[in-house]
Design a protein around this motif. Structure first.
Motif, PDB file in Angstrom:
ATOM      1  N   ALA A  52       1.989  -1.701  -2.345  1.00  0.00           N
ATOM      2  CA  ALA A  52       1.876  -2.070  -3.759  1.00  0.00           C
ATOM      3  C   ALA A  52       0.510  -2.701  -4.042  1.00  0.00           C
ATOM      4  N   PHE A  53       0.058  -3.565  -3.117  1.00  0.00           N
ATOM      5  CA  PHE A  53      -1.242  -4.218  -3.295  1.00  0.00           C
ATOM      6  C   PHE A  53      -2.360  -3.177  -3.257  1.00  0.00           C
ATOM      7  N   LEU A  54      -2.312  -2.265  -2.284  1.00  0.00           N
ATOM      8  CA  LEU A  54      -3.356  -1.250  -2.156  1.00  0.00           C
ATOM      9  C   LEU A  54      -3.363  -0.312  -3.361  1.00  0.00           C
ATOM     10  N   ARG A  55      -2.178  -0.020  -3.844  1.00  0.00           N
ATOM     11  CA  ARG A  55      -2.098   0.854  -5.020  1.00  0.00           C
ATOM     12  C   ARG A  55      -2.745   0.182  -6.226  1.00  0.00           C
ATOM     13  N   GLU A  56      -2.448  -1.104  -6.397  1.00  0.00           N
ATOM     14  CA  GLU A  56      -3.015  -1.871  -7.506  1.00  0.00           C
ATOM     15  C   GLU A  56      -4.539  -1.941  -7.374  1.00  0.00           C
ATOM     16  N   PHE A  57      -5.006  -2.178  -6.148  1.00  0.00           N
ATOM     17  CA  PHE A  57      -6.446  -2.261  -5.890  1.00  0.00           C
ATOM     18  C   PHE A  57      -7.112  -0.921  -6.209  1.00  0.00           C
ATOM     19  N   TYR A  58      -6.466   0.153  -5.787  1.00  0.00           N
ATOM     20  CA  TYR A  58      -7.009   1.507  -5.980  1.00  0.00           C
ATOM     21  C   TYR A  58      -7.236   1.800  -7.459  1.00  0.00           C
ATOM     22  N   GLN A  59      -6.310   1.296  -8.296  1.00  0.00           N
ATOM     23  CA  GLN A  59      -6.432   1.538  -9.736  1.00  0.00           C
ATOM     24  C   GLN A  59      -7.666   0.865 -10.327  1.00  0.00           C
ATOM     25  N   THR A  60      -8.175  -0.180  -9.668  1.00  0.00           N
ATOM     26  CA  THR A  60      -9.340  -0.905 -10.187  1.00  0.00           C
ATOM     27  C   THR A  60     -10.660  -0.257  -9.757  1.00  0.00           C
ATOM     28  N   LEU A  61     -10.610   0.651  -8.791  1.00  0.00           N
ATOM     29  CA  LEU A  61     -11.844   1.243  -8.276  1.00  0.00           C
ATOM     30  C   LEU A  61     -12.436   2.234  -9.269  1.00  0.00           C
ATOM     31  N   ASP A  62     -13.748   2.246  -9.327  1.00  0.00           N
ATOM     32  CA  ASP A  62     -14.445   3.273 -10.091  1.00  0.00           C
ATOM     33  C   ASP A  62     -14.409   4.546  -9.249  1.00  0.00           C
ATOM     34  N   ARG A  63     -13.705   5.569  -9.753  1.00  0.00           N
ATOM     35  CA  ARG A  63     -13.524   6.787  -8.961  1.00  0.00           C
ATOM     36  C   ARG A  63     -14.855   7.438  -8.568  1.00  0.00           C
TER      37      ARG A  63
END
Length: 205
Positions: free
Chosen positions: A16-27
């Motif tokens: 869940a934490f990694l998923r949340e973090f991933y959403q914040t990344l500039d693709r």
């Protein structure tokens, strides 16, 4: 040093934490050539300031016997992920990019749902991806665009139905997801060299 007790500090990253973090990344910043490492153990460099400061900043809490607040802990976790990503670009793939546990295998999903009337955005969402990530991941598994893959898959299914004699042309056309009979006949003939009606007569007898 000698005589000092051994202490370890462990950071565990939940899905869940990694998923949340991933959403914040500039693709755009995610390296496309990142590949998942076969080795499951990576040693971090000893003397990098960001690594030292991350772990040294946590030690006072242990010494004081206090538990950091949830906000502080989350900041340390975020710092920890950046430390990893700055250590090895391939960790992008290991942590989130191509093997996210929340991502559904694209071809498995499409093979089960190719006949459904779904937009690319919907397919991306149902497989746990943004549209951009879906397109990039799809390019790794097929030389075709997603739209062309779906058309080809529908044609293969229609071809099987007609050749087996189980369905008439019109039934086969709509069963596999085509909405327009003349368009279906046109692309069928382009692909198989014969009109579906001719093939139906040949195999329907």
């Amino acid at each position: 040093g000698k005589g000092e007790p051994y202490r370890s500090i462990v950071l565990k990253f939940s899905k869940a934490f990694l998923r949340e973090f991933y959403q914040t990344l500039d693709r755009q910043q995610i390296p496309i050539d990142s590949k998942r490492e076969k080795a499951s153990l990576l040693l971090l460099p000893k003397n990098r300031p960001d690594i030292r400061s991350l772990f040294e900043s946590v030690i006072p809490y242990f010494d004081a016997g206090e538990k950091p607040s949830e906000k502080i802990l989350k900041l340390k976790m975020i710092e920890g992920v950046y430390v990893l990503l700055n250590t090895d670009r391939n960790l992008y793939a290991s942590l989130f990019d191509f093997v996210e546990p929340w991502k559904i295998d694209i071809l498995d999903y499409l093979n089960e749902n190719y006949m459904c009337d779904l937009s690319m955005k919907e397919i991306a969402s149902y497989t746990g991806r943004s549209l951009a990530t879906f397109k990039r991941d799809f390019a790794k598994v097929s030389d075709l665009t997603p739209q062309k893959w779906i058309v080809r898959r529908r044609l293969e299914a229609a071809h099987d139905l007609i050749r087996s004699g189980k369905k008439k042309v019109t039934e086969a056309c709509f069963d596999v997801g085509f909405k327009n009979l003349s368009h279906f006949s046109k692309v069928y003939k382009e692909t198989y060299g014969v009109a579906p009606s001719w093939q139906s007569e040949l195999y329907g007898k």
